[in-house]
Design a protein around this motif. Sequence first.
Motif, PDB file in Angstrom:
ATOM      1  N   MET A  98      41.857  39.951  23.320  1.00 51.96           N
ATOM      2  CA  MET A  98      42.193  40.529  24.608  1.00 51.96           C
ATOM      3  C   MET A  98      40.908  40.710  25.409  1.00 51.96           C
ATOM      4  SD  MET A  98      44.471  43.866  25.153  1.00 51.96           S
ATOM      5  CE  MET A  98      45.068  44.280  26.740  1.00 51.96           C
ATOM      6  N   GLY A  99      40.891  40.242  26.620  1.00 55.46           N
ATOM      7  CA  GLY A  99      39.698  40.305  27.452  1.00 55.46           C
ATOM      8  C   GLY A  99      39.507  41.675  28.079  1.00 55.46           C
ATOM      9  N   THR A 100      38.321  41.898  28.558  1.00 54.24           N
ATOM     10  CA  THR A 100      38.009  43.138  29.264  1.00 54.24           C
ATOM     11  C   THR A 100      38.352  42.961  30.727  1.00 54.24           C
ATOM     12  OG1 THR A 100      36.203  43.519  27.727  1.00 54.24           O
ATOM     13  CG2 THR A 100      36.172  44.781  29.761  1.00 54.24           C
ATOM     14  N   HIS A 101      38.984  43.980  31.300  1.00 53.52           N
ATOM     15  CA  HIS A 101      39.363  43.928  32.703  1.00 53.52           C
ATOM     16  C   HIS A 101      38.601  45.004  33.459  1.00 53.52           C
ATOM     17  CE1 HIS A 101      42.623  41.133  31.951  1.00 53.52           C
ATOM     18  NE2 HIS A 101      42.863  41.831  30.870  1.00 53.52           N
ATOM     19  N   TYR A 102      38.085  44.641  34.574  1.00 58.36           N
ATOM     20  CA  TYR A 102      37.346  45.568  35.410  1.00 58.36           C
ATOM     21  C   TYR A 102      38.003  45.632  36.777  1.00 58.36           C
ATOM     22  CZ  TYR A 102      33.728  44.947  31.892  1.00 58.36           C
ATOM     23  OH  TYR A 102      33.044  44.902  30.713  1.00 58.36           O
ATOM     24  N   VAL A 103      37.798  46.734  37.450  1.00 58.32           N
ATOM     25  CA  VAL A 103      38.253  46.865  38.831  1.00 58.32           C
ATOM     26  C   VAL A 103      37.164  46.271  39.704  1.00 58.32           C
ATOM     27  CG1 VAL A 103      38.887  48.496  40.641  1.00 58.32           C
ATOM     28  CG2 VAL A 103      39.515  48.973  38.265  1.00 58.32           C
ATOM     29  N   ASP A 104      37.535  45.279  40.533  1.00 56.12           N
ATOM     30  CA  ASP A 104      36.517  44.682  41.394  1.00 56.12           C
ATOM     31  C   ASP A 104      36.245  45.597  42.590  1.00 56.12           C
ATOM     32  OD1 ASP A 104      38.319  44.070  43.526  1.00 56.12           O
ATOM     33  OD2 ASP A 104      38.686  42.065  42.756  1.00 56.12           O
ATOM     34  N   LYS A 105      35.197  45.318  43.306  1.00 57.05           N
ATOM     35  CA  LYS A 105      34.757  46.175  44.421  1.00 57.05           C
ATOM     36  C   LYS A 105      35.814  46.291  45.512  1.00 57.05           C
ATOM     37  CE  LYS A 105      30.785  47.249  42.757  1.00 57.05           C
ATOM     38  NZ  LYS A 105      30.643  48.580  42.177  1.00 57.05           N
ATOM     39  N   ARG A 106      36.537  45.217  45.763  1.00 49.66           N
ATOM     40  CA  ARG A 106      37.577  45.230  46.790  1.00 49.66           C
ATOM     41  C   ARG A 106      38.718  46.167  46.380  1.00 49.66           C
ATOM     42  NH1 ARG A 106      41.573  40.385  48.522  1.00 49.66           N
ATOM     43  NH2 ARG A 106      42.175  40.662  46.369  1.00 49.66           N
ATOM     44  N   GLU A 107      39.125  46.071  45.116  1.00 49.42           N
ATOM     45  CA  GLU A 107      40.170  46.956  44.605  1.00 49.42           C
ATOM     46  C   GLU A 107      39.691  48.410  44.608  1.00 49.42           C
ATOM     47  OE1 GLU A 107      42.591  44.119  41.481  1.00 49.42           O
ATOM     48  OE2 GLU A 107      40.718  45.036  40.825  1.00 49.42           O
ATOM     49  N   GLU A 108      38.456  48.609  44.193  1.00 49.49           N
ATOM     50  CA  GLU A 108      37.888  49.952  44.148  1.00 49.49           C
ATOM     51  C   GLU A 108      37.895  50.594  45.534  1.00 49.49           C
ATOM     52  OE1 GLU A 108      33.516  51.752  43.370  1.00 49.49           O
ATOM     53  OE2 GLU A 108      34.283  50.452  41.769  1.00 49.49           O
ATOM     54  N   ALA A 109      37.512  49.842  46.545  1.00 45.15           N
ATOM     55  CA  ALA A 109      37.488  50.365  47.912  1.00 45.15           C
ATOM     56  C   ALA A 109      38.900  50.717  48.388  1.00 45.15           C
ATOM     57  CB  ALA A 109      36.843  49.345  48.855  1.00 45.15           C
ATOM     58  N   LEU A 110      39.871  49.885  48.071  1.00 42.34           N
ATOM     59  CA  LEU A 110      41.254  50.140  48.482  1.00 42.34           C
ATOM     60  C   LEU A 110      41.809  51.373  47.769  1.00 42.34           C
ATOM     61  CD1 LEU A 110      43.758  49.364  50.093  1.00 42.34           C
ATOM     62  CD2 LEU A 110      44.322  47.711  48.277  1.00 42.34           C
ATOM     63  N   VAL A 111      41.550  51.496  46.477  1.00 41.21           N
ATOM     64  CA  VAL A 111      42.018  52.652  45.712  1.00 41.21           C
ATOM     65  C   VAL A 111      41.377  53.936  46.248  1.00 41.21           C
ATOM     66  CG1 VAL A 111      41.950  53.750  43.430  1.00 41.21           C
ATOM     67  CG2 VAL A 111      42.629  51.353  43.648  1.00 41.21           C
ATOM     68  N   LYS A 112      40.102  53.868  46.578  1.00 42.42           N
ATOM     69  CA  LYS A 112      39.408  55.027  47.150  1.00 42.42           C
ATOM     70  C   LYS A 112      40.046  55.417  48.484  1.00 42.42           C
ATOM     71  CE  LYS A 112      34.908  56.788  48.480  1.00 42.42           C
ATOM     72  NZ  LYS A 112      33.498  56.540  48.678  1.00 42.42           N
ATOM     73  N   GLN A 113      40.337  54.424  49.308  1.00 34.90           N
ATOM     74  CA  GLN A 113      40.974  54.658  50.615  1.00 34.90           C
ATOM     75  C   GLN A 113      42.345  55.319  50.430  1.00 34.90           C
ATOM     76  OE1 GLN A 113      42.786  51.273  52.840  1.00 34.90           O
ATOM     77  NE2 GLN A 113      41.143  51.728  54.308  1.00 34.90           N
ATOM     78  N   ILE A 114      43.116  54.840  49.476  1.00 33.11           N
ATOM     79  CA  ILE A 114      44.438  55.422  49.206  1.00 33.11           C
ATOM     80  C   ILE A 114      44.281  56.875  48.771  1.00 33.11           C
ATOM     81  CG2 ILE A 114      46.420  55.368  47.624  1.00 33.11           C
ATOM     82  CD1 ILE A 114      46.162  52.259  47.761  1.00 33.11           C
ATOM     83  N   GLY A 115      43.341  57.139  47.885  1.00 35.31           N
ATOM     84  CA  GLY A 115      43.102  58.505  47.425  1.00 35.31           C
ATOM     85  C   GLY A 115      42.737  59.433  48.559  1.00 35.31           C
ATOM     86  N   GLU A 116      41.910  58.949  49.461  1.00 33.58           N
ATOM     87  CA  GLU A 116      41.515  59.761  50.624  1.00 33.58           C
ATOM     88  C   GLU A 116      42.707  60.052  51.530  1.00 33.58           C
ATOM     89  OE1 GLU A 116      38.369  57.362  52.232  1.00 33.58           O
ATOM     90  OE2 GLU A 116      36.889  58.121  50.782  1.00 33.58           O
ATOM     91  N   LYS A 117      43.552  59.037  51.751  1.00 37.14           N
ATOM     92  CA  LYS A 117      44.733  59.228  52.600  1.00 37.14           C
ATOM     93  C   LYS A 117      45.724  60.192  51.956  1.00 37.14           C
ATOM     94  CE  LYS A 117      44.588  54.748  54.958  1.00 37.14           C
ATOM     95  NZ  LYS A 117      45.303  53.468  55.176  1.00 37.14           N
TER      96      LYS A 117
END
Length: 165
Positions: A1-20
């Motif tokens: 099973m490979g390692t999965h990371y959150v990419d910068k684009r996803e991270e920015a969107l998730v941060k934006q959602i959290g702020e909203k």
Amino acid sequence: MGTHYVDKREEALVKQIGEKLAKNELSAGTAESCTGGRIASLLTSLPDSSDHFIGGIVSYSEDIKKSILGVSADTLEKYGVVSEPVAEQMALGACRVLGCSCAVATTGLAGPEGDSSGNPVGTIWITAAVEGKVHSERFLFKGDRQEIVQQSSWQALQMLSEMLA
């Protein structure tokens, strides 16, 4: 099973959602089928996500869609599992069951095969529900199973973010 990371684009969107969510004093949850919990994983990938993320339900089987999320057996029979009414009932069911004000739901075919209703691989219905208002869209994503799951997760987060604007 490979390692999965959150990419910068996803991270920015998730941060934006959290702020909203924080700004509007809202909470969020997920009802996922074809994305298998990836959206919930993304939403909890940043610190302080517990301030607004309630939980997620991976409802891969029709039985779980019916018994936990309250998807109607009639709806499943009439429209099929990969349909707008099912995605909407999943999202609204997640809000009800989890006690959250917002939810996203995904149902579809990540592959490798289509379904007996003629839906091709990559057919995904996504619903975002915010305080009882719903927005649903059908997508046809291309790629392998993992790529379709990734695209579906991204689009679900985009839809939630747009509804929170």
